[in-house]
Design an enzyme around this catalytic site. Structure first.
Site, PDB file in Angstrom:
ATOM      1  N   HIS A 240      13.426  31.108 -14.098  1.00 40.06           N
ATOM      2  CA  HIS A 240      13.131  32.480 -14.555  1.00 40.06           C
ATOM      3  C   HIS A 240      14.332  33.096 -15.275  1.00 40.06           C
ATOM      4  CE1 HIS A 240       9.380  32.614 -12.296  1.00 40.06           C
ATOM      5  NE2 HIS A 240      10.017  32.325 -11.172  1.00 40.06           N
ATOM      6  N   ASP A 241      15.434  33.229 -14.544  1.00 37.94           N
ATOM      7  CA  ASP A 241      16.596  33.937 -15.093  1.00 37.94           C
ATOM      8  C   ASP A 241      17.326  33.149 -16.181  1.00 37.94           C
ATOM      9  OD1 ASP A 241      15.818  35.886 -13.374  1.00 37.94           O
ATOM     10  OD2 ASP A 241      17.441  35.614 -11.941  1.00 37.94           O
TER      11      ASP A 241
END
Length: 314
Positions: A240-241
């Site tokens: 995600h990040d």
């Protein structure tokens, strides 16, 4: 061209990966890590940020502690995903350093002193950014760009039926950032759910590498992978990040559209939902929300390739 970046984090397994990727990218000069309450409480997040920098031999980068609670709602954390410490089952040596106070003040001051020059990469709840904007309206619009990992446009949520964790973590802050008229680009679950490293690859390729980083990656992702197995979800780990960091590095790998959108701050079932106004045939004057850049597609293999090459060196 080297970009100056403030990396706003709530480390967190995938935050740690995002930090490692930013550190491994010569195109990025990290001015500071600013930490917010999110995946784990602020104290744990600050400790983890300091530890990851020490692990990477980059303790010269300052760490600023920020908001220890959301603007309005009660704090929520995700220890069931990120483990008790926030780094899964990984244990890093403690850092000798202390964090500095005043993350939002640092963000406000830096953007004001260097208008149009600094990219803000925000991969946790947006409390620190909203507080910086509250210090002085127009602060976030002075960033070169604000890249936010958050929201789910056409995907189900991961923290509620409709909402992604960072926006559930502080819906009011997310709304204030969206409404700040800054150059915001959202990297939502629609994209990050296309960027994952399957458990099979972790076991077959990454574990045998034997490097410190490979070991850290495997220990950190144990819990997430186990949860996917138990729940019949994705068996592996979504980046995600790190996807937000890749966007800053290689925006051409992403398909970005402009949508009118806003964040739900009231709903019992929909708190934190990124609401996109996709009604056809409406004049702009009747649209709800703010016109915002949202990534909806991604060249997954190229993003994964960049992560493997830079972080895992494989």
């Amino acid at each position: 061209v080297v970009m100056d970046v403030i990396l706003d984090v709530d480390p967190g397994v995938d935050d740690a990966m995002a930090i490692l990727l930013a550190l491994a990218s010569d195109e990025i000069n990290i001015l500071a890590l600013t930490v917010v309450s999110g995946n784990v409480p602020l104290r744990s997040g600050v400790d983890n940020a300091l530890k990851v920098l020490a692990f990477s031999g980059r303790s010269e980068i300052p760490v600023y502690a920020g908001a220890d609670a959301p603007l309005v709602r009660a704090p929520v954390h995700a220890k069931q995903v990120h483990g008790e410490t926030g780094l899964g089952n990984a244990e890093l040596a403690p850092s000798e350093r202390e964090a500095r106070p005043g993350a939002s003040e640092f963000i406000q001051k830096t953007l004001t002193t260097h208008p149009g020059k600094v990219t803000v990469l925000a991969v946790g709840p947006l409390t620190n950014l909203a507080l910086a904007e509250r210090i002085e309206a127009g602060t976030l619009a002075r960033a070169k760009q604000v890249v936010v990992m958050g929201g789910a446009a056409n995907e189900p949520g991961n923290s509620s039926p409709t909402a992604e964790f960072n926006f559930v973590g502080d819906p009011h802050a997310a709304r204030e950032v969206i409404q700040s008229r800054a150059a915001v680009t959202l990297i939502p679950l629609d994209v990050t759910h296309q960027v994952g490293i399957p458990a099979e690859e972790i076991d077959r390729k990454i574990r045998p590498m034997g490097s410190g980083v490979a070991r850290f990656f495997c220990e950190m992702t144990d819990i997430v992978v186990g949860l996917g197995r138990e729940a019949g979800g994705y068996v592996g780990v979504y980046l995600h990040d790190p996807a937000a960091v890749v966007y800053a590095l290689r925006p051409e790998l992403f398909d970005v559209v402009e949508y009118w959108c806003d964040i739900e701050t009231e709903g019992e079932l929909t708190l934190g939902q990124l609401v996109v106004d996709q009604r056809e045939g409406l004049p702009e004057s009747r649209r709800r929300g703010v016109l915002t850049r949202i990534a909806v597609g991604v060249s997954s293999e190229e993003v994964l390739g960049l992560f493997r090459q830079r972080v895992l060196k494989g």
